[in-house]
Enzyme design. Structure first.
Site, short mmCIF file in Angstrom:
data_model
loop_
_atom_site.label_atom_id
_atom_site.label_comp_id
_atom_site.label_asym_id
_atom_site.label_seq_id
_atom_site.Cartn_x
_atom_site.Cartn_y
_atom_site.Cartn_z
N PHE B 233 0.82 -1.22 0.00
CA PHE B 233 0.00 0.00 0.00
C PHE B 233 0.84 1.27 0.00
CE2 PHE B 233 -1.88 -3.29 2.83
CZ PHE B 233 -2.73 -3.84 1.89
N THR B 461 -2.15 -7.97 -5.56
CA THR B 461 -3.27 -7.53 -6.38
C THR B 461 -3.68 -8.54 -7.44
OG1 THR B 461 -1.64 -6.53 -7.83
CG2 THR B 461 -2.62 -5.10 -6.18
N GLU B 715 -6.23 1.98 -6.57
CA GLU B 715 -6.44 2.99 -5.54
C GLU B 715 -7.76 3.74 -5.69
OE1 GLU B 715 -2.32 4.75 -4.67
OE2 GLU B 715 -2.06 3.76 -6.59
#
Ligand SMILES: Cc1cc2nc3c(=O)[nH]c(=O)nc-3n(C[C@H](O)[C@H](O)[C@H](O)COP(=O)(O)OP(=O)(O)OC[C@H]3O[C@@H](n4cnc5c(N)ncnc54)[C@H](O)[C@@H]3O)c2cc1C
Ligand code: SF4
Lengths: 333, 748
Positions: B233, B461, B715
């Site tokens: 992140f 991801t 995001e």
């Protein structure tokens, strides 16, 4: 974590023998409070007596007079017990609204009532803390953050909050704790188990060296049916109380004849709001009197920066809890 | 033309991750490995006067204790904001200086991790303590000046003078920490002048470049291995001090050393989302036309680095207005250098902007969706170039329909459900589409197996799966026949995993590598006899879904074609760079830095958009705030994998709920330290907080952004959630909350 010696007795007698030592020791049950503190070096016993394998301290039983809980009964088993939920909802609600299901599976009732404060300064050794290191000062009161601290029962040496939920239901319903040591057995009123910090924040209970809690029992009382545990928390699970109330009411002819009120998330020890109870007894319970009861419960609160909101919140939680309890008290059967 | 993929492919590593089989960086343990532990400073600002390591050294199992006095020297890499690889420009343990609480002051090495940590606790430091402030002081902020940083268009004062309604407010956002599940870790092993480092990283090439420079060795002598990343992140980008310290210690001891940073230390040895103050003035005529927009953002930074998270660059792209003024400011604090945390520019600034739009709608007595429609634009309001694609209102319409926005009672406090007050709120999400240069290599064998290699990263991801999917589709192979190697600095250049660039940038490189493999084989076959392509002009042959096709229906499958070649296999590289990429940006990426084209070029503005709708409940007695429903619709170009994309968007929205209601690093201002540096007290949403979350992905076609038509989505989902919830709280209660997070205390 400092090194320590580790003993895992399987009988109470062996456990008591293990307490006969010159080593400074701690009792370990589910470990969900203890292991954290060990890892943080906030506590550093020389010996750990792990009582979690003592089968005789597990289990719990109910009869017409008493609800008895072994010190090693699990929070999850008791919190999920359907019979207990019928007898006294506040006793189960205050368990299953505590912590997370993983923690409740691991944690035991004896450990639960003796859980330590979450004061962040107590847990981190970089800070001054009279509870962890007597005489070193109190970082919270010395310009620190007091958002997580007690507005009832604190002292100038320590304003640590007692974080547990179940204890509020226990104190509201006059629980009694059985403790055993090599010198024998004694009973302690639950209300006398914890002591406010005063000048000695490091002394948290009236337990004596070598005493092990074996049982918690709660006398069955008429106000149990109309009981409720209401908990305000920042998330839907796995959060300590911002404020909570364990209450029980008995009504006769439209007025309250018996009221039991205890406050969580706000006080230095499990907290019975006697004055508020007295006010409510003989009064008709409605929204207005419920709020007034809540207000009285906090009339002696000492607001700290960051936790002053708990005075109003706590009063609202008491009011909400009483109104739900009243509905339950009025239900048939 | 962007190809259609089978877009619900499950991540290939999922079973191994959930059964514990996946080996993360810290699971690699070279033989003879020793264990490190950090001791960190108990003060925030000052000097180390002396360090007593004798007790630590005599602790059983402890092998050595390093401090600034005896740690081996290395050339300190520059920080990110000086154009270097460092997460900060200040390197702890290189001097006596203490600049933030929790700064490493000693590094203990032992035979096992427990002994190392015990040793670290026994290091005793004497300090000279200085004054420290952990919060920034917005009053002492300074203007950031560089080309394009701040803009003036028209005259905001004049625009306000024409307006019927004006919102002029300030919003604030707190410290937040990333808290990935996987701890920060580094294992360093020297073999002579060669160095191997296993570490979870979002930027293996950045780390490689920095380490090589620090030790004055060839980049090829350094291998950074980061096979899987258990969440990052933004917290694992760049080259952090704990990695440099581990490398130095391993060199001195001549043995491999592994350091696993503890959870509390994770709050101080790396970056965090900085505090911010957002001042907005937004004005409109009675019919809702914006006449002025002004946004001044003050972001927090350390004493030694100027961190730029330019939120105003995103807000000024949002709505048409004749008069716009934006300004980026910074204010310093005695903390480590903050950094990037999921939507680092957008989360804070859109909380402010989208709250302001809602406030204006209430003042104008307009539906907030209609106010946005009125000011929607297909041209970037400042750069005055067209959006390459912008489907904002389509997102609003889809999400409003799914949510049931039309059932909203438009009066404050008008909706109730038992003991709960109910409110509806909505907000815009956006995320810039920036694309970085990237390379990829593909090897295809006639047996039907392919290998794709590139130094990109899967930060959890699904990037491995997506790269494999792209290649499989181009090569006409089943997904399972393509292996993907990433997370190793020896592989072909790929950008750092930040700014949601990986799928678009590295995916395009994989696409090109496959097309080049096809072209190579076409060249060979056209020159050979006896096959369908014989004698054709090779440049007229194209690879379509694994089939080489000539101009007049001639065709042969890639695998059949490979069987005809002498080697039976082909290796090709793809080099992708967006046509608008500047040469500086290109160089930056090849040097391990971050160089991108976009989001605004001189031809286009490239952004993904979305709309989020929240149902918010506030409990009458407990004042608890809950979000039982959150619906989002997003338009982000071509969706390569609907399953992983759904997870990313949903994860963003969940995090948005956390940002709104839970996340907040508490501080002790007196001693300038973080207080809740653990994941019991640093609250994030738990399962019980997340109920009805709906994610819709709209079809959107965009040829301009990159050959795949892909916009970043990692995001996007978090942006706007906090504002949607704030707007819902207002609808339910009439209370305007302008400071994150919203807690019980705010509602009492
Ligand atoms: C993240 C987190 C969230 C939590 N949230 C909540 C919450 O919302 N509400 C809540 O009520 N609690 C909460 N808890 C606390 C949790 O309920 C307690 O940690 C648990 O009940 C302690 O039980 P244990 O068996 O694990 O005790 P241990 O950790 O083993 O012991 C706790 C203490 O009790 C002593 N002890 C244990 N048994 C005995 C005995 N029989 N005789 C004498 N001394 C004994 C130990 O010496 C120690 O001091 C939370 C804990 C965590 C870690
Ligand atoms: S409040 Fe009590 S526990 Fe907390 S720092 Fe002060 S003395 Fe220690």
């Amino acid at each position: 974590m400092k090194n320590f010696s580790y003993i895992q007795p399987t009988t109470l007698d062996d456990a008591l023998r293990a307490t006969d030592t010159s080593e400074q020791f701690d009792i370990l049950a589910g470990g969900t409070t203890m292991v954290d503190l060990l890892k943080l070096d906030a506590i550093a016993p020389e010996r750990i007596i792990d009582i979690s394998r003592i089968a005789s301290l597990e289990g719990y039983t109910f009869d017409d007079e008493n609800l008895r809980f072994g010190a090693l009964a699990r929070m999850s088993d008791v919190g999920d017990d359907k019979t207990l939920a019928q007898i006294c909802p506040a006793l189960t609600e205050s368990l299953w609204k505590a912590a997370s299901s993983q923690l409740r599976h691991a944690a035991r009732l004896g450990g639960n009532i003796l859980q330590r404060t979450r004061c962040p300064y107590f847990r981190e050794t970089h800070y001054a803390c009279n509870k962890r290191n007597p005489g070193s000062g109190c970082a919270a009161l010395d310009g620190g953050d007091t958002g997580l601290h007690a507005i009832l029962g604190g002292s100038e040496q320590c304003v640590a909050m007692y974080p547990g939920d179940w204890a509020q239901a226990l104190i509201a319903f006059d629980a009694v704790v059985t403790v055993v040591s090599s010198k024998g057995t004694r009973l302690i009123e639950f209300a006398d188990l914890h002591v406010p910090p005063g000048d000695t924040p490091d002394i948290e209970t009236t337990l004596k060296e070598g005493e092990i809690v074996t049982q918690i029992s709660v006398p069955v009382s008429a106000a149990m049916k109309g009981s409720h545990y209401l908990k305000a928390r920042e998330r839907e699970s796995y959060a300590f109380a911002s404020a909570s109330a364990a209450v029980g009411v008995l009504e006769d002819g439209g007025v309250i004849t018996e009221a039991r009120i205890a406050l969580g998330g706000v006080a230095s020890i499990p907290w019975r709001a006697r004055e508020a109870e007295e006010y409510l007894e003989g009064v008709r319970l409605d929204e207005a009197s419920a709020f007034e009861t809540g207000r009285i419960a906090f009339s002696e609160a000492n607001p700290l920066e960051g936790s002053a909101y708990k005075i109003k919140l706590g009063a609202s939680v008491v009011a909400g809890a009483l109104l739900t309890a009243q509905k339950r008290a009025r239900q048939e059967g | 033309m962007a190809a259609t993929l089978d877009t619900r492919v499950t991540r290939y590593e999922a079973p191994s991750k959930v059964t514990g089989g996946t080996r993360y960086a810290a699971d690699y343990m070279p033989s003879g490995m020793l264990h490190g532990a950090l001791a960190t400073s108990s003060i925030a600002v000052g000097e180390v006067v002396s360090i007593d390591t004798s007790t630590a050294e005599s602790e059983p199992g402890v092998i050595a204790v390093f401090t600034h006095e005896n740690i081996a020297d290395y050339k300190q890499p520059k920080g990110f904001y000086q154009g270097g690889p460092g997460t900060a420009s200040f390197w702890p343990m290189t001097s006596t200086s203490i600049r933030y609480a929790g700064q490493p002051v000693a590094y203990v090495v032992a035979e096992n991790a427990a002994a190392a940590r015990r040793g670290a606790a026994l290091v005793s430091v004497k300090y000279e303590t200085g004054d420290a402030s952990i919060h920034m002081d917005p009053e002492s902020s300074f203007l950031l000046e560089s080309e394009g940083m701040n803009v003036t268009k028209g005259d905001v004062a004049a625009g306000i003078a024409q307006a019927t309604a004006v919102v002029d407010e300030t919003w604030t956002t707190p410290f937040q920490h990333h808290n990935p599940m996987e701890m920060f870790a580094a294992t360093a092993e020297w073999n002579g002048e060669r160095l191997t480092v296993w570490t979870p990283s979002q930027s293996v090439r950045t780390a490689r470049g920095g380490v090589a420079m620090a030790y004055d060795i060839a980049e090829t002598a350094v291998e950074i291995i980061s096979p899987f990343v258990g969440g990052a992140f933004g917290s694992k980008a760049g080259l952090p001090p704990y990695t440099m310290l581990t490398i130095a210690v391993a060199k001195s001891l001549g043995a491999p050393v592994r350091l696993i940073v503890t959870r509390p230390q994770m709050f101080t040895v790396a970056s965090f989302r900085p505090e911010s103050v957002q001042k907005i003035r937004l004005a409109a005529t009675a019919d809702g036309q914006f006449t002025a927009f002004e946004h001044i953002e003050i972001g927090q930074t350390s004493q030694f680095d100027p961190v730029v998270n330019p939120g105003t660059h995103m807000t000024r792209a949002m709505y048409a207005s004749p008069n716009i003024y934006t300004e980026q400011r910074l204010a310093r604090s005695d903390t480590n250098t903050p950094g990037f945390m999921r939507a680092p520019n957008e989360m804070q600034s859109f909380f402010a902007l989208e709250s302001a739009v809602d406030e204006l709608a209430w003042k104008l007595d307009m539906d907030p969706v209609e106010l946005r429609r009125k000011n929607d634009t297909q041209r970037h309001p400042v750069a005055d170039v067209p959006f390459s694609s912008r489907s904002l209102m389509e997102c609003y319409d889809a999400a409003a329909a799914s949510f049931g926005w039309s059932e909203r009672e438009s009066k404050v406090g008008s909706m109730v459900d038992g003991d709960w007050l109910v409110g509806y709120g909505c907000a815009t999400a956006t995320y810039p589409t920036a694309v970085a240069p990237s390379e990829a290599r593909v090897r295809v064998q006639s047996s039907g197996h392919a290998l794709v290699e590139l130094a990109a990263h899967d930060v959890g991801t699904g990037a491995y799966t997506i790269m494999g999917q792209i290649a499989a589709q181009r090569l006409g192979l089943p997904v399972g026949a393509v292996d993907v190697a990433m997370g190793n600095s020896n592989l072909p250049v790929a950008p750092l995993a930040g700014g949601s660039v990986t799928s678009a940038s590295s995916g395009s490189a994989v696409h090109l590598a496959c097309m080049n493999a096809g072209a190579d084989i076409a060249r060979t076959l056209t020159q050979m006899d006896g096959n369908p392509l014989s004698g054709l002009d090779h440049s007229t042959v194209t690879l379509v879904d694994g089939v080489l096709q000539g101009p007049g229906n001639e065709s042969i499958s890639l695998l059949e074609a490979l069987k005809l070649t002498p080697r039976g296999e082909v290796t090709a590289e793809g080099r992708y760079a967006h046509p608008d990429l500047s040469s500086q940006a290109l160089r930056a990426t090849y040097k391990g830095g971050y160089g991108v084209a976009g989001p605004v070029t001189d031809k286009h503005a490239m952004f993904a958009f979305g709309a989020e709708f929240a149902e918010v409940h506030i409990h009458r007695w407990t004042k608890e705030i809950r979000v039982p429903r959150l619906h989002g619709a997003f338009a982000a170009g071509n969706i390569l994998n609907r399953k992983t994309a759904h997870s990313q968007l949903m994860g963003g929205m969940v995090w948005g709920i956390g940002s709104a209601l839970h996340e907040h690093t508490l501080v002790d201002t007196e001693r300038a330290r973080f207080l809740n540096s653990n994941i019991a007290e640093y609250l994030i949403p738990v399962n019980a907080d997340i109920r009805d979350i709906k994610v819709e992905m709209l079809d959107e076609h965009d040829d301009y952004v990159n050959p795949l038509g892909v916009k970043g989505i990692g995001e996007l989902g978090i942006v706007g959630t906090a504002a949607a919830i704030a707007n819902g709280i207002y609808h339910a209660t009439g209370q305007r909350l302008r400071s994150l997070p919203f807690t019980i205390a705010d509602m009492v």
